[in-house]
Scaffold this motif. Structure first.
Motif, short mmCIF file in Angstrom:
data_model
loop_
_atom_site.label_atom_id
_atom_site.label_comp_id
_atom_site.label_asym_id
_atom_site.label_seq_id
_atom_site.Cartn_x
_atom_site.Cartn_y
_atom_site.Cartn_z
N HIS A 51 0.88 -1.17 0.00
CA HIS A 51 0.00 0.00 0.00
C HIS A 51 0.91 1.22 0.00
O HIS A 51 2.14 1.09 -0.07
N ARG A 52 0.34 2.39 0.05
CA ARG A 52 1.17 3.59 0.01
C ARG A 52 0.59 4.66 0.92
O ARG A 52 -0.59 4.60 1.30
N LEU A 53 1.43 5.61 1.27
CA LEU A 53 1.01 6.82 1.95
C LEU A 53 1.45 8.00 1.09
O LEU A 53 2.54 7.97 0.51
N ASP A 54 0.63 9.02 1.00
CA ASP A 54 1.03 10.22 0.27
C ASP A 54 2.35 10.76 0.84
O ASP A 54 2.65 10.59 2.02
N ARG A 55 3.09 11.43 0.00
CA ARG A 55 4.39 11.96 0.42
C ARG A 55 4.32 12.77 1.72
O ARG A 55 5.16 12.58 2.61
N PRO A 56 3.33 13.66 1.89
CA PRO A 56 3.32 14.46 3.13
C PRO A 56 2.72 13.74 4.34
O PRO A 56 2.77 14.27 5.45
#
Length: 235
Positions: A51-56
């Protein structure tokens, strides 16, 4: 080095700092320091994103340690079997809890998605929101003599791009520090008062079924010191 929240022979979870890309992306093709490669070097083996998290966004970020485990976890994410919990600071007072059921049109990247269908209908998007605390600070913002903020718990029930950020904008409680969907004036006021400039969205917990043992695992991330200092003000 990243703070490791959980690790066994199949999985590893870290507390991702704000400002890091999870992997190399067209969004910033010149960025060479990304989470995947840095974590690989830290533990001495390849990691596979599930999965991913937004950069900020900061907080719990899970990786598999093999492609087989990654495929199994990806099925869980796709079938909505994962429970993700976030904390956010938003504009205005959020007093109760609510389900935000608001379909979102897929956001396409100009380069990476240039061949994608640009006429897709809006996709189902559902988020849970619950107010946890409030604060009012003596700062004039626009026509208001003071600035009001809420600490909220957010749980996305679906996994659309920027879903929580877009949903909070939709209900007129944008997340503080959000340069794309937020309130510029409120962002500036918050930075001035608390001396912190970042997206106030934190992936605090992740509940997943272990792909090998089939037992539930809850991975929690301890709040960063900057968050802890700010939350002392909320009631």
């Amino acid at each position: 080095m990243f703070e490791i929240l959980y690790q066994d022979n199949n999985l590893i979870a870290i507390n991702k700092p704000s400002g890091w890309l999870v992997h190399r992306s067209w969004l910033d093709k010149n960025e060479s320091i990304v989470v995947m490669q840095t974590l690989r070097d830290q533990i001495g083996q390849h990691v596979f994103p599930v999965h991913r998290l937004d950069r900020p966004t900061s907080g719990v970020l899970l990786f598999a340690l093999s492609s087989e485990v990654a495929r199994s976890l990806s099925v869980q994410f796709a079938s909505k079997q994962i429970e993700k919990t976030y904390l956010a600071i938003v504009r205005g007072y959020v007093n109760d809890e609510a389900i935000i059921d608001y379909p979102l049109i897929e956001e396409l990247d100009k380069i990476a998605d240039k061949f994608a269908n640009k006429n897709k209908s809006a996709q189902e998007a559902v988020s849970f929101c619950r107010g946890l605390g409030k604060i009012e600070v003596p700062l004039k913002v626009g026509k208001f003599a003071t600035a009001r903020y809420s600490l909220v718990e957010l749980k996305p029930q679906t996994g659309r791009k920027h879903q929580l950020r877009r949903h909070m904008k939709h209900i007129f409680h944008p997340i503080i520090g959000d340069s794309k969907y937020g309130d510029l004036h409120q962002n500036r006021a918050f930075t001035q008062y608390f001396d912190i400039k970042r997206l106030m969205l934190y992936a605090s917990s992740l509940k997943v079924t272990h792909p090998i043992t089939h037992k539930p695992i809850i991975i929690n991330a301890k709040l960063e010191p900057s968050w802890q200092d700010i939350l002392l003000n909320f009631k």
